[in-house]
Write an enzyme that holds these catalytic residues in place. Structure first.
Site, mmCIF file in Angstrom:
data_model
loop_
_atom_site.group_PDB
_atom_site.id
_atom_site.type_symbol
_atom_site.label_atom_id
_atom_site.label_comp_id
_atom_site.label_asym_id
_atom_site.label_seq_id
_atom_site.Cartn_x
_atom_site.Cartn_y
_atom_site.Cartn_z
ATOM 1 N N ASN A 1 0.883 -1.163 0.000
ATOM 2 C CA ASN A 1 0.000 0.000 0.000
ATOM 3 C C ASN A 1 0.922 1.214 0.000
ATOM 4 O OD1 ASN A 1 -1.735 2.088 0.492
ATOM 5 N ND2 ASN A 1 -2.384 1.396 2.529
ATOM 6 N N TRP A 2 1.016 1.825 -1.174
ATOM 7 C CA TRP A 2 1.954 2.954 -1.291
ATOM 8 C C TRP A 2 1.457 4.192 -0.555
ATOM 9 C CZ3 TRP A 2 4.073 3.308 -7.042
ATOM 10 C CH2 TRP A 2 4.814 2.152 -7.329
ATOM 11 N N LYS A 3 0.180 4.204 -0.189
ATOM 12 C CA LYS A 3 -0.434 5.395 0.424
ATOM 13 C C LYS A 3 -0.179 6.610 -0.476
ATOM 14 C CE LYS A 3 -0.176 3.099 4.842
ATOM 15 N NZ LYS A 3 -0.129 3.188 6.304
ATOM 16 N N HIS B 1 -9.445 1.083 4.798
ATOM 17 C CA HIS B 1 -8.186 1.289 5.515
ATOM 18 C C HIS B 1 -8.431 2.211 6.711
ATOM 19 C CE1 HIS B 1 -4.123 2.468 6.493
ATOM 20 N NE2 HIS B 1 -3.732 1.374 5.872
ATOM 21 N N GLU C 1 -6.867 4.615 7.818
ATOM 22 C CA GLU C 1 -6.662 6.041 7.551
ATOM 23 C C GLU C 1 -7.904 6.650 6.900
ATOM 24 O OE1 GLU C 1 -2.917 5.459 5.539
ATOM 25 O OE2 GLU C 1 -2.051 4.858 7.457
ATOM 26 N N GLU D 1 -5.315 -5.001 10.383
ATOM 27 C CA GLU D 1 -4.322 -3.960 10.598
ATOM 28 C C GLU D 1 -4.598 -3.253 11.920
ATOM 29 O OE1 GLU D 1 -2.376 -2.785 6.563
ATOM 30 O OE2 GLU D 1 -3.884 -1.331 7.124
ATOM 31 N N GLY E 1 2.656 2.210 10.789
ATOM 32 C CA GLY E 1 3.610 3.300 10.656
ATOM 33 C C GLY E 1 4.306 3.672 11.956
ATOM 34 N N SER F 1 3.544 -2.248 10.284
ATOM 35 C CA SER F 1 4.993 -2.332 10.505
ATOM 36 C C SER F 1 5.571 -3.703 10.172
ATOM 37 C CB SER F 1 5.348 -1.927 11.937
ATOM 38 O OG SER F 1 4.962 -0.571 12.182
ATOM 39 N N GLY G 1 2.992 -1.122 4.234
ATOM 40 C CA GLY G 1 3.057 0.309 3.968
ATOM 41 C C GLY G 1 4.489 0.725 3.667
ATOM 42 N N GLY G 2 5.159 1.266 4.678
ATOM 43 C CA GLY G 2 6.493 1.838 4.491
ATOM 44 C C GLY G 2 7.473 0.933 3.752
#
Ligand code: 13P
Length: 249
Positions: free
Chosen positions: A10-12, A95, A97, A167, A173, A212, A233-234
């Protein structure tokens, strides 16, 4: 039932055309080393770029959200059929977010999953508790509520065409990963809840862990019996890390 593992990035809201191309080229070059199926969920404007870079490779692509509506006067929204036009395989829905910053309710998330399925996309349906909810010992209640809203909208037949991602919000993150045992406990709960509706669908359901996940913890997490991959993510923005997670599956 043997479930294949899926590692989805997930590149966000990260990237630009030049950086994406470097990342996509590296993923393409390293994809053969992945034991899991791989996918990247990119920002809408880069779907065409992802498609042209990844077509013909084993890496699928998708979006990070989708409208509940098929078409119409919904400024700023993107429909499932538009995503299909770009040959997306996946769309993330719900998600945390989007739940937190855009007020997405359980009911809206379920409707988005339904819209995705009706257009032949595979929704990656996210559930998970906040830190306060975990500390208040209501993790199971929260995840069950989020899942039940989806089940009552799309049913077992819809879940058979979906992926679920657990999640925990406190792990996203933050560098704080759920322990393999903590994650497994919730994954097992999700599978049991689905099994109460349809045991066969539950046995085949891919349930990803997100929060993470990185090369150093991916193997142990994905070794758990009910963890069928990761939503990253990251670490999905660093080709070597993302590929290493795929290789650890
Ligand atoms: P991080 O891997 O950066 O914690 O993000 C997880 C996530 O939110 C994936 O959807």
């Amino acid at each position: 039932m043997a479930r294949t593992k899926l590692v989805a990035g997930n590149w966000k809201m990260h990237g630009d055309i030049a950086a994406n191309q470097t990342l996509l080229n590296a993923l393409k070059a390293g994809a053969a080393g992945s034991r899991a199926a791989m996918a990247v969920c990119v920002p809408f404007p880069y779907l065409a770029q992802a498609r042209s870079a990844l077509a013909g490779t084993p890496i699928a692509w998708g979006a990070q959200d989708v409208s509940r509506h098929a078409q119409g006067a919904y400024t700023g929204e993107v429909s499932a059929t538009m995503l299909k036009d770009f040959e997306c395989r996946y769309a993330i829905v719900g998600h945390s977010e989007r739940r937190a910053y855009h007020g997405e309710t359980d009911e809206l998330v379920a409707a988005k999953a339904d819209a995705a399925i009706k257009s032949g996309l595979i929704p990656i349906i996210c559930v998970g508790e906040t830190l306060a909810e975990r500390e208040g010992n209501i993790t199971a209640a929260v995840v069950t509520r989020q899942l039940d809203a989806v089940v009552s909208c799309i049913g077992a037949a819809g879940l058979a065409k979906s992926v679920v991602a657990y999640e925990p919000v406190w792990a996203i993150g933050t560098g704080k990963t759920a322990s393999p045992e903590q994650a497994q406990e919730v994954h097992a709960l999700i599978r049991a809840r689905v099994a109460a509706v349809d045991a066969h669908v539950a046995a085949g359901l891919q349930i990803l862990y997100g929060g993470s996940m990185k090369p150093s913890n991916a193997r142990e997490l994905m070794a758990q019996p009910d963890i069928d991959g990761g939503l990253i993510g990251g670490a999905a923005l660093v080709a070597a890390d993302f590929l290493a997670i795929g290789a650890a599956a």
